[in-house]
Each structure stands twice: as C-alpha cells, then as structure tokens.
Design an enzyme around this catalytic site. Structure first.
Site, PDB file in Angstrom:
ATOM      1  N   HIS A 465       0.821  -1.210   0.000  1.00  0.00           N
ATOM      2  CA  HIS A 465       0.000   0.000   0.000  1.00  0.00           C
ATOM      3  C   HIS A 465       0.859   1.266   0.000  1.00  0.00           C
ATOM      4  O   HIS A 465       0.669   2.154   0.834  1.00  0.00           O
ATOM      5  CB  HIS A 465      -0.925   0.016   1.222  1.00  0.00           C
ATOM      6  CG  HIS A 465      -1.849  -1.153   1.307  1.00  0.00           C
ATOM      7  ND1 HIS A 465      -2.443  -1.548   2.497  1.00  0.00           N
ATOM      8  CD2 HIS A 465      -2.282  -2.023   0.362  1.00  0.00           C
ATOM      9  CE1 HIS A 465      -3.198  -2.608   2.269  1.00  0.00           C
ATOM     10  NE2 HIS A 465      -3.112  -2.918   0.986  1.00  0.00           N
ATOM     11  N   PRO A 466       1.832   1.386  -0.921  1.00  0.00           N
ATOM     12  CA  PRO A 466       2.671   2.584  -0.920  1.00  0.00           C
ATOM     13  C   PRO A 466       1.881   3.804  -1.384  1.00  0.00           C
ATOM     14  O   PRO A 466       1.001   3.705  -2.241  1.00  0.00           O
ATOM     15  CB  PRO A 466       3.785   2.235  -1.912  1.00  0.00           C
ATOM     16  CG  PRO A 466       3.146   1.276  -2.865  1.00  0.00           C
ATOM     17  CD  PRO A 466       2.179   0.472  -2.031  1.00  0.00           C
TER      18      PRO A 466
END
Length: 549
Positions: A465-466
C-alpha cells in the site's frame, strides 16, 4: 499523435479518470507500459497469488535494504498491465475511515474531507450487500460484492471478535468501520472487477480513449508548461502531445520518478543526475508511506481449510469449475471476513486491520509446512515511519530507488506488539475452540518484547500500500507537490491523480481511495463544481477515550 488529455498509467485512478473525461466528450490517450489483462491468472479471483509474482504483469520493484529490518529487501509489486495494480491486487475493497479524509483536509488538502469525498465513493460504487443508499453507491461502474462465507472459519473469526468484546459491523465501508464483519471485494459475476473491467473497457468502447503501449520517459515541458509525454514504443521514441493537460497516474513509485525525470523535484537531486530543474519541489518522492503486516498462523484441528485443495489435482478442479461456470472457490479471493479495531484507549478510530484467510499460506502462494491451518494478516494502519523514492539514474528504463525506512519510529514496534497480543486473545475465544490446534507463527515461544521484535524484524511484510510521494497540500506549503485540484505546483498543464497525492495513508487497502482520487480529479480537470458535500457522520466508538473496545 494528439489528444486533449494524456494520462500516464492505466491503473486504478487512471482508468477512472479516462472514463470520466471520455464521458464528457474529451479525447484521451492513455500510456501504459503493460499489456493485456486477459487470461485466468488475472481474471480468476482465487488465483490472486499468481499475477503479482509474474514479471509479465508486475514491475518487479524492490526496496533498498531496510536498515531496521536487518537489511532485508522487500518486494513491492505494482501492476504493469491494463488495470494496473487493480489487476494484480487481492481485490479487497476498503474506502478508508472517515477520519482519514478529515486528516487529509487538516494537512492542507482542502475540499478532500470525508464530507467532500463520500459523494465520489458513492458515485463510483455499485454496492451489492452494503448498508444501503445512504452511505453506499448503487449504480456506479465499480461492482462491490461479498463472499458467501461458506467455510465455518469465517464466521468463527467474526464471532470470536464479538466474544472478545469488540463490536460487529455489517458494513465497514458504511457508517461504522470499527468492528468484526464480512469483507468486501471488487469481484463481479465470479471475476476480478478491476479498474480495466469497470472503467477502461467501457471508455474505450465509446471511441474517445486510445491506449498506447510503451514506456513513458518524461513529461515534455515548454518552459514551465507540460505539453506532452515522451514515450518509447517498440524501441522508437515519440512524443504524444496533449492539447489541454498531462496527468500522471503511474503509481506512487513511478509517478515521482517521472516527475523528477521531467525536471520537477528536489533541485540538488536533479542536478546530481544532470537533469535541468524546471520546478524545485523538495516534496517529490518524500513522505513515502506503506502498511506492514504479519501473518499470524494457526494449525487447524479439523481438515476444513483450503489446504485440501493445495495440490495439483485440487487446483485443477477449482480452476476447471471457475473456467466453465465462474463459480466455486475460484470465484472468491478467500478474504471474506475482516476486522478494524483500536489498539488502545485514547485512539478515536481503528488503527489495526485484519484480513482472515482459511489457509496458512504466504502471499507468494507457498503453504505453511504444518498442513491444515488458517491465518490473520494483521498490522497497524498509521505508521509514523516515512521513506522516499529517488532516482537511480537519469535513464528512464532504470527502476527508482525505494527506501521505505520501515519500523524507523519506535511507536511502530509498540503497535506491532499490540497486534500480536490482541490477535492471540481473539483466537483464544470459545468460537475457535473446535478448530484451533496450536499457533504456528509467531509460535508459543515468542512472548517477550525482545522475542516479538526479533520475530517482527524477520517476518513483517509489506501489505503493498505505498502512497504519499507527491502529496497534496496548499500551494504555500513547500513540501506539497500538488494543490487540492491535483495540479503540480510551480508548473502548468500537469496534474497527478493516483495514491501519490495522499497526504497520509488511509485505513485498509488503497485501491478504493485511489479510484476515488481519479473520480474527483476528473471533476477538477473538467472545471466542474464538485459534488455537493455530505452531512452524514461516521460512527465513532463513544467510549474511545477510556476503552480499547
């Protein structure tokens, strides 16, 4: 080649953006390095562990050695295919908590509070089984469904949460996120309902959207105005001109790289790579955030888990049923129960997320050695650690340098220890007595803070989930990269619309808020008045100041 708008990236936000611009009669060219999303490995929900481990669909990006994780290098998959990461992700659908977006607004993203973004979530959704039209959309392009929860372990997980004293929520994407309940997924009629299926194909059918398969090398600037994109197509470099604007939607890892290659970023860093400085924006590539998680794994006392299908014959049977009927285990991502809880009193909204899975298996598809088992993916939602994305070189073909700086803040260790202890308590409830044999991982011998920290150092994994590397804020904020209309500050004709713009990571998986950014950015680009703000209020636990649950 000429278009009104050139979008780089056919991912979650880019597809939604192309759809809305084309719907308004604009001509759109979408540049995407990856190819077709056809085939069972992508379209079959049950095969989700395959595409993110296949070079044909994934950029294959990796972090630099992480100093606080013993120098481990972590994989950070990003979709290189039509649909982007929505075509290789776990299909879990989480909007984020209302408070996340109120925090965005407080950090300078004016007009992006929960009241402002809720109408866009509703516009994009076709919710099947949600809490109804007050909080949920019913006729949008993106179908949202729930699994059948036929395996008794799913309901055992929800019941164990209730027995442990947590609330039960029947729609964490509605008014009340906090609690245990059914999980939602971007699955429709048994297949992955990616942004490509929901948005891009209908947009292309209308004739206003064309796809160019190639590597975007840089934004072409005339002075401080973006006029097009330089792209390598089958070894030949060409420029695709934009009559109105260029929009970068290439992911929070590739968008900052493209900005820097185009002369927009930290001036000293650009000069070190021999690049001209068009706009000195030190926030480009900074503020990198992610979610980390561990897999708490337990051996099962009954042979009721998915392990019985974890062999060649079992997988063939599941695959054949899906191919011919779009039903069966292959029609689910097997994430059918979940939870969002608070780690301690004084936390006003959930800061821990659970995905429950009725098999003990790694994300790369390797099963635990113990055979029948089940697991919960668990991790903190709001790490204070921050990393960066920088250039490896001035060569557009080189991957960026990704330094997450995971676990660099001491509170991250405290939060993860709380995750382990709270999870053990949940699985110790009466609801799991018929099913639980023993703890596989971390294992009963991991008890002290030091033992937990050692386990965490070796076993935490990215939840993929960058975000945050071109964050939204006011034009006067020196670390902001885009303003609240997604315009890159300091230049003209250039916007960013993907998870790069998140000022802070949201609760849960990022596909839904990324699509929402594409939806809302489209209205800003078209010069439309934003959808009317909502006056609905989220549920906040009335005892949050004094109680953990």
């Amino acid at each position: 080649m000429h278009a009104d708008y050139v979008i780089v990236g056919a991912g979650s936000a880019g597809c939604a953006l192309a759809y809305r611009l084309a719907e308004a009669g604009r001509r759109v060219t979408v540049i995407e390095e990856g190819g077709s999303d056809a085939g069972p490995f992508i379209q079959m929900p049950g095969a989700l562990s395959y595409p993110m481990n296949m070079g044909i669909y994934d950029w294959g990006l990796k972090s630099e050695p992480e100093p606080h994780l013993g120098g481990r290098v972590l994989a950070t998959p990003r979709g290189k295919v039509l649909g982007g990461s929505s075509s290789i992700n776990g299909m879990v659908y989480v909007r984020g908590h209302a408070r996340d977006f109120d925090t965005w607004a407080a950090l300078g993203a004016d007009g992006w509070a929960y009241a402002d973004v809720l109408p866009y979530f509703k516009r994009m959704e076709a919710s099947h089984g949600g809490s109804g039209p007050e909080f949920r959309g019913t006729d949008g392009p993106l179908h949202i469904t729930r699994g059948p929860r036929e395996n008794p372990l799913f309901n055992a997980f929800i019941e164990a949460g209730r027995q442990a004293g947590y609330p039960v929520t029947m729609d964490y994407n509605g008014q009340q996120q906090e609690g245990f309940g059914p999980m939602e997924a971007t699955i429709w009629k048994g297949r992955r309902w990616s942004a490509a299926n929901a948005y891009l194909r209908p947009a292309m059918a209308g004739g206003n959207v064309q796809i160019v398969q190639g590597l975007a090398r840089r934004v072409v600037m005339e002075g401080t105005r973006a006029v097009g994109v330089e792209v390598a197509v089958r070894g030949e470099v060409q420029v695709i001109r934009a009559g109105r604007e260029v929009v970068l939607a290439a992911s929070s890892l590739n968008t900052p790289k493209l900005l820097m290659l185009s002369g927009i970023g930290p001036g000293r860093h650009l000069q070190d790579h021999g690049l001209p400085v068009v706009a000195d924006r030190p926030g480009v590539g900074a503020n990198l955030q992610d979610h980390l998680e561990i897999y708490m794994q337990f051996a099962a006392s009954q042979p009721i888990t998915l392990y019985k299908y974890w062999n060649l014959w079992g997988k063939a049977r599941v695959g054949a049923q899906w191919l011919f009927t779009r039903t069966g285990l292959g029609a689910s991502n097997q994430f059918e129960a979940c939870a969002f809880i608070r780690s301690k009193p004084g936390v006003d909204y959930p800061d821990i997320q659970y995905h429950f899975l009725p098999i003990a298996v790694r994300y790369d598809g390797k099963a635990a050695a113990e055979g029948h088992g089940f697991q919960a993916h668990v991790g903190p939602m709001r790490s204070k650690s921050r990393g960066s994305v920088t250039l490896r070189s001035a060569n557009p073909a080189d991957p960026p340098l990704i330094r997450f700086n995971y676990m660099s803040h001491p509170e991250d260790w405290e939060d993860f220890r709380a995750c382990i202890r709270l999870t053990r308590e949940v699985f110790g409830q009466e609801a799991f007595k018929p099913y639980l044999k023993s703890e596989i991982q971390p294992g009963a011998g991991v008890e002290t803070d030091a033992e937990m920290d050692d386990f965490l150092r070796q076993h935490v994994e990215s939840a993929y989930h960058p975000c945050g590397t071109a964050r939204m804020g006011r034009a006067t904020d020196p670390m902001a990269v885009v303003d609240p209309e997604c315009r890159v500050i300091g230049v003209q004709g250039l916007r960013v619309a993907d998870s790069s713009v998140f000022p802070q990571v949201t609760n849960g998986n990022l596909n839904a808020p990324s699509i929402m950014v594409g939806e809302k950015a489209a209205d800003h680009i078209l010069g439309r008045t934003p959808l009317p703000a909502s006056n609905l209020e989220p549920w906040i636990n009335p005892n949050w100041r004094t109680a953990q649950r």
